[in-house]
Scaffold this motif. Structure first.
Motif: not given
Lengths: 241, 428
Positions: A27, A184-186, A200, B19, B21-22, B25
């Motif tokens: 980023r 990140t969640p992924s 999540r 958030d 990000d959530l 992503e």
């Protein structure tokens, strides 16, 4: 640990991504990570082929990130404990490197090993007799006590580690990976082998439990009060985007 | 919800909110999605909801799913505090060295692959062969695979026994906590003693080669086999008799709490002690009687054949106890003098007469006589044997036998016989 950010971005590439959250570097540059270190792309391949220098290079590239994640997973830990854990992680990496097919990012694979080793270490530690932890006298290099603010900060850190330790392993690791490691969640999903939604969900419940624990524990109030006295400049850094 | 802040790491900028990000992503997962998946019996997210959050075990499919993007502002300062936690300062050199040392041991390096089992089998065979070789070794020094370790510092406990250690340009420092600290280094012995002794340049060329040693034992005694170069050590005094040993060829240097330096030269070993006491003697087998004892400050140069010779001795050096003279063999019994068969027979007849007189019971004035033929002969060793025909009374026979002189019959005649009259006049 503290210097991993810059170093990791320097050698970041698609196959051998940075140990620190790739998101941070990507980023910052505004796109996919494109900065590469000459020869870094095949370090893993060379290490897999048995090149000891390549393995040594891998170790030096990733040790900071592994140590940071290990320390956070362990909670308050002695230096020697983290050193042992880092050593164990890279021993396992060496043993299993032949099985790494490059289907996932190397760091994802490495983090997975780190998490497993840290969890095993935590379980072994919990199975051993625990002694009442004495309040550590935080001292500076010259032996003088640290300033009050530093001491209070250390107490808060230890208190929050204690709260984290009350979470289940799965929620704890997701919380640490996301909130502290910035993944990140992924990415976490790939790392822990669970669907993104599951990640999540775990994250949500981890936060919820921690918030409840903080609210329930009056002893934390005095520590939390210290946050209010922190410099406003730092608060402004955390202001919502 | 949670805000990322600069965690103090140089060059690491504040991250976006989690958030965001959530949402970024996983945009495909809305709350509606969650409800949908939560209704699925097979999707493990539903299972996770129930398994991972036991406090929500009453999760009802009909119940509204939680808002995964819910904010918990009370966590923010705690998370920030944790992220500001300073990194532990680790001793990376030590970790790396330990790691590489571990990787050099065969069981750690065996890769998991289809060749794993054959490799394990081969490794076991190799270990057995090594063990067999060790058992049959002519000297206590093992000969394991060569290893090159030049980084430092080294923890002695992390070294494999038998591992070959080598020090090039930089000396190699090894620590055995509570026992000894030692340093392996190249010979800097522009070697004063050698120069004094006029050693040939070729002898001093060892100074250009790396120092090499093997760790033979690590506990409770540190034993090194010095193959080349120099070892200096500070040994922690303790109760153990021998805490630090350097074997150089057939010579060994023993320290029990001292500072010493051992340098291997061409066909000799130079030993210098700056504190304490050391002993220099044969390695196999150790023999305290044959040890030189050096009291600091002292030095000497000893041969590699068990320190049979010591030269250039300086300071208080006590030479080995000289071997005691062999004890004299016990004096041999005098060889009986040889006599002829007739002479021997005469002496036996006299003895028989005396014994007969001594053991014949008194019968009140009755003269008891007896006649018998005495036979003597020389045995294989020339010793005298005797018998009477007819046999005499047992008491008389025993008397003669007990008093039979140690005679050796010489001459051509090896036997003789004589008829004798035995008798005495019993007292009135």
């Amino acid at each position: 640990m503290g210097t991993a950010g810059v170093a990791s971005c320097e050698w970041l590439d698609a196959r051998v991504p940075a140990p620190t959250p790739p998101v941070a570097c990507a980023r910052r540059s505004g796109s996919q990570a494109t900065r590469r270190v000459p020869g870094g792309e095949d370090v893993v391949a060379r290490a897999r082929a048995g090149d000891p220098r390549a393995f040594q290079q891998l170790f030096r590239l990733h040790r900071q990130a592994v140590a940071r994640l290990a320390a956070r997973m362990l909670g308050p830990a002695q230096r020697s404990e983290v050193e042992d854990l880092v050593q164990e992680v890279f021993l396992q990496v060496h043993r299993s490197l032949a099985e790494f097919r490059g289907q996932a990012k190397f760091t994802t694979w490495l983090y997975r090993i780190t998490l497993n080793v840290a969890l095993m270490h935590r379980r072994a530690r919990l199975s051993r007799p625990q002694y009442a932890e004495e309040e550590q006298g935080f001292t500076t290099a010259d032996g003088a006590p640290l300033p009050d603010e530093q001491t209070a900060r250390n107490r808060r850190v230890r208190a929050f580690h204690a709260l984290l330790n009350r979470l289940s392993d799965k929620k704890r690791e997701v919380f640490i990976l996301h909130e502290l490691e910035g993944m990140t969640p992924s990415d976490i999903s790939e790392l822990v082998g669970a669907p993104v939604l599951t990640v999540r969900t775990r994250l949500f419940y981890a936060r919820q439990e921690l918030a409840a624990l903080i609210a329930q524990d009056p002893a934390l109030e005095s520590l939390a009060a210290g946050f209010e006295r922190r410099p406003r400049a730092r608060s402004s850094e955390r202001s919502p985007a | 919800m949670t805000r990322r802040v600069n965690d103090g790491e140089p060059g690491r900028e504040a991250l976006e909110g989690s958030d965001a990000d959530l949402r970024h992503e996983a945009p495909e997962y809305s709350v509606a999605d969650l409800r949908h998946e939560a209704h699925s019996d097979t999707h493990d997210s539903n299972a996770d909801l129930q398994r991972e959050a036991p406090e929500d075990s009453d999760t009802d499919p009909q119940r509204e799913a939680p808002d995964l993007d819910a904010r918990f502002p009370s966590l923010d300062p705690w998370v920030a505090a944790l992220k500001h936690e300073p990194a532990l300062e680790l001793d990376w050199d030590s970790v790396e060295l330990r790691l590489l040392t571990e990787l050099r041991t065969p069981e750690k390096t065996a890769p998991r692959s289809r060749w794993l089992r054959p490799a394990v089998a081969l490794s076991l065979a190799a270990v057995l062969l090594l063990a067999l070789g060790y058992a049959l070794r002519p000297s206590p020094i093992v000969s394991p695979p060569t290893e090159l370790v030049q980084r430092q510092p080294l923890q002695g406990e992390s070294l494999a026994l038998g591992q070959l250690l080598e020090a090039g340009e930089e000396p190699l420092h090894v620590t055995h906590p509570g026992l000894a600290d030692w340093t392996l280094e190249r010979i800097h012995f522009a070697h004063e003693n050698a120069e004094r002794a006029g050693a040939a340049p070729a002898e001093r060329s060892g100074a250009d080669r790396a120092a090499r040693a093997r760790l033979v034992t690590a506990h409770p005694r540190v034993t090194l086999s010095l193959e080349q170069g120099s070892v200096s050590a500070v040994v922690v005094p303790g109760s153990a008799e021998e805490r630090f040993v350097v074997v150089v060829g057939g010579t060994r240097v023993v320290a029990r709490g001292t500072e010493l330096r051992v340098t291997r030269g061409e066909g000799e070993v130079e030993v210098e002690v700056t504190r304490g006491v050391i002993a220099v003697g044969p390695a196999e087998p150790p023999n305290r009687e044959a040890e030189w004892v050096l009291h600091a400050p002292a030095s000497g140069v000893f041969s590699l054949d068990g320190a049979r010779s010591g030269t250039r001795l300086e300071g208080r050096v006590i030479a080995p106890t000289p071997p005691r003279p062999a004890p004299k063999p016990p004096p041999r019994a005098p060889t009986p003098k040889g006599v002829s068969a007739e002479q021997a027979l005469t002496r036996v007849a006299q003895l028989t007469q005396a014994c007969f007189a001594e053991h014949t019971p008194a019968l009140g004035g009755v003269r008891v006589t007896a006649e018998a033929t005495l036979h003597i002969a020389a045995g294989p060793d020339g010793r005298l044997t005797w018998r009477a025909t007819p046999p005499l009374a047992p008491a008389v026979t025993a008397c003669v036998q007990g008093k039979l002189p140690q005679l050796t019959i010489s001459g051509a005649a090896r036997q003789a016989s004589r008829r004798v009259s035995l008798g005495q006049l019993t007292p009135e």
